[in-house]
Design an enzyme around this catalytic site. Sequence first.
Site, PDB file in Angstrom:
ATOM      1  N   LYS A 126       0.827  -1.201   0.034  1.00  9.72           N
ATOM      2  CA  LYS A 126       0.106   0.105  -0.069  1.00  9.72           C
ATOM      3  C   LYS A 126       0.757   1.283   0.047  1.00  9.72           C
ATOM      4  O   LYS A 126       0.408   2.195  -0.493  1.00  9.72           O
ATOM      5  CB  LYS A 126      -0.909  -0.016   1.357  1.00  9.72           C
ATOM      6  CG  LYS A 126      -1.762  -1.077   1.340  1.00  9.72           C
ATOM      7  CD  LYS A 126      -2.853  -1.143   0.317  1.00  9.72           C
ATOM      8  CE  LYS A 126      -4.023  -2.017   0.738  1.00  9.72           C
ATOM      9  NZ  LYS A 126      -3.694  -3.548   0.900  1.00  9.72           N
TER      10      LYS A 126
HETATM   11  C1  LIG Z   1      -4.658  -4.933   0.613  1.00 12.87           C
HETATM   12  C2  LIG Z   1      -3.779  -6.117   0.473  1.00 12.87           C
HETATM   13  C3  LIG Z   1      -4.123  -6.805  -0.410  1.00 12.87           C
HETATM   14  C4  LIG Z   1      -5.244  -6.982  -1.464  1.00 12.87           C
HETATM   15  O1  LIG Z   1      -5.134  -5.774  -2.373  1.00 12.87           O
HETATM   16  P1  LIG Z   1      -6.135  -5.291  -3.121  1.00 12.87           P
HETATM   17  O2  LIG Z   1      -5.890  -4.008  -3.929  1.00 12.87           O
HETATM   18  O3  LIG Z   1      -7.222  -4.898  -2.238  1.00 12.87           O
HETATM   19  O4  LIG Z   1      -6.807  -6.333  -4.096  1.00 12.87           O
HETATM   20  C5  LIG Z   1      -3.165  -8.033  -0.371  1.00 12.87           C
HETATM   21  N1  LIG Z   1      -2.280  -8.163   0.386  1.00 12.87           N
HETATM   22  C6  LIG Z   1      -1.816  -7.185   1.087  1.00 12.87           C
HETATM   23  C7  LIG Z   1      -1.017  -7.325   2.300  1.00 12.87           C
HETATM   24  C8  LIG Z   1      -2.661  -6.158   1.459  1.00 12.87           C
HETATM   25  O5  LIG Z   1      -2.434  -5.149   2.063  1.00 12.87           O
END
Ligand SMILES: *Cc1c(COP(=O)(O)O)cnc(C)c1O
Length: 466
Positions: free
Chosen positions: A112
């Site tokens: 993120k």
């Molecule tokens: C948010 C997240 C996901 C999923 O990503 P999306 O964009 O919501 O599909 C997968 N793995 C981790 C560690 C995350 O923080």
Amino acid sequence: MKFVSTRGNTKNIGFIDAVLMGLANDGGLLVPEKIPQIPADKLKAMEQFTYQELAYEIISYYVDGEIPDNDLKNLIEKSYSTFRDPEVTPVKKVRDNMYVLELFHGPTFAFKDVALQFLGNLYAYISKTTGETINILGATSGDTGASAIEGVRGKEGIRICILHPDGKVSKVQELQMTTVYDKNVLNLAIRGTFDDGQRIIKEIFADLGFKDQYHLRAINSINFARILAQTVYYFYAYFQVAKGRGVKKVNFSVPTGNFGDIFAGYLAKRMGLPVDKLIVATNENNILETFIQDGVYKPGEFLSTYSPSMDIQVASNFERYLYYLVDENPNEVSAFMIQFKSEGKIVVGAEQLRQVKADFVAHGVIGKECLQTISKYYAETNYLLDPHTACGVAAYETCNKDGEVCVTLATAHPAKFNESIELCDIEQSFPEEISQLFDKPQYKEIIDADKDEIACLLKSFFSPSI
Ligand SMILES: *Cc1c(COP(=O)(O)O)cnc(C)c1O
């Protein structure tokens, strides 16, 4: 470059307005009116770019001059200077034809950060140059919250409120969010699930009077800027794996929850990146897997798993894909969403299902398989996967054919999810930044998942200062 709503009822707007609008005012999601096409010779030239150069190149197609070139360059430099790896998102070879794209070298150890460091700086830039008030409201399954808070803490002109499901995030995720003591940060721990949080913020954003009065801005992947920043690393990974090796096409396996990250891969492919399969990896919350197999999108009961950041039933970015599935016809998207509201599901036709299967393959990973994958790779390759990445790797094992090259997105550092790593009888050492969190005091307010109560708290936190 203009942005339009998947439901067709917003005026065409430019990049900055699209970032500020977040969720489209008609309840849809914003998408580029036309996806830019990168010609082959340009792609060839991009092979040599650094991560930051690549980010500048790709993001520029969408910003389309709304931010002066030098400002945009500085913004990108600043956003990725906080990463611990000089390559920003390095690619590691784990086995022959099998790579992981490490997306966890940012401040909060999850992918993120790649988008939220950029979005945080972008908001600060917009606030500074236009005087816009930026009040951020977001829901998190754990990683977005930590990352968004880190992206804007202490920044002038910005306030942020994050809803997380109390007790349903990992210890490290909770600490990363709640040990921040900055006046511009409010953590609300709701009695409920991520889906409750996401639904509440969507309802609040849909109240246009409230949204305007309190200048609410979005950091969830409903915001197109996040998707955009994430397309960059698909390009970067492709070049690292393909250049000089005679590799033509690459598969990507993507741990998926809200369909944001995988949609960024879809967008990269539509821009001209030679991606072969896009593998959707889910955990037991596998509505997206079911959709790709059967053409029926139907959220069911929420399940808590070893990969909590993917514990999502209603994938908010799914609507963006639907828009392209129906050849960019907003009336058909609206009809689907009406069906979803009244029947609780979306069913696509046979022809559309064929297209879905051409666009994606999927595998839903159950808990045991997730842990076994962590153990197996640790024993055989000495590479420690976090439980989300392990879902991606397990899906790669199921969906990748012999001879195909696959990059699995490593979406988090294993130290964030030690609860699951311990179940594999593996002892890991924590990075210093994480171990020091355990000594800090926490700040959070526990409340019911009640829209009105939350709106009330927001009013006082976000109330216009003098
Ligand atoms: C948010 C997240 C996901 C999923 O990503 P999306 O964009 O919501 O599909 C997968 N793995 C981790 C560690 C995350 O923080």
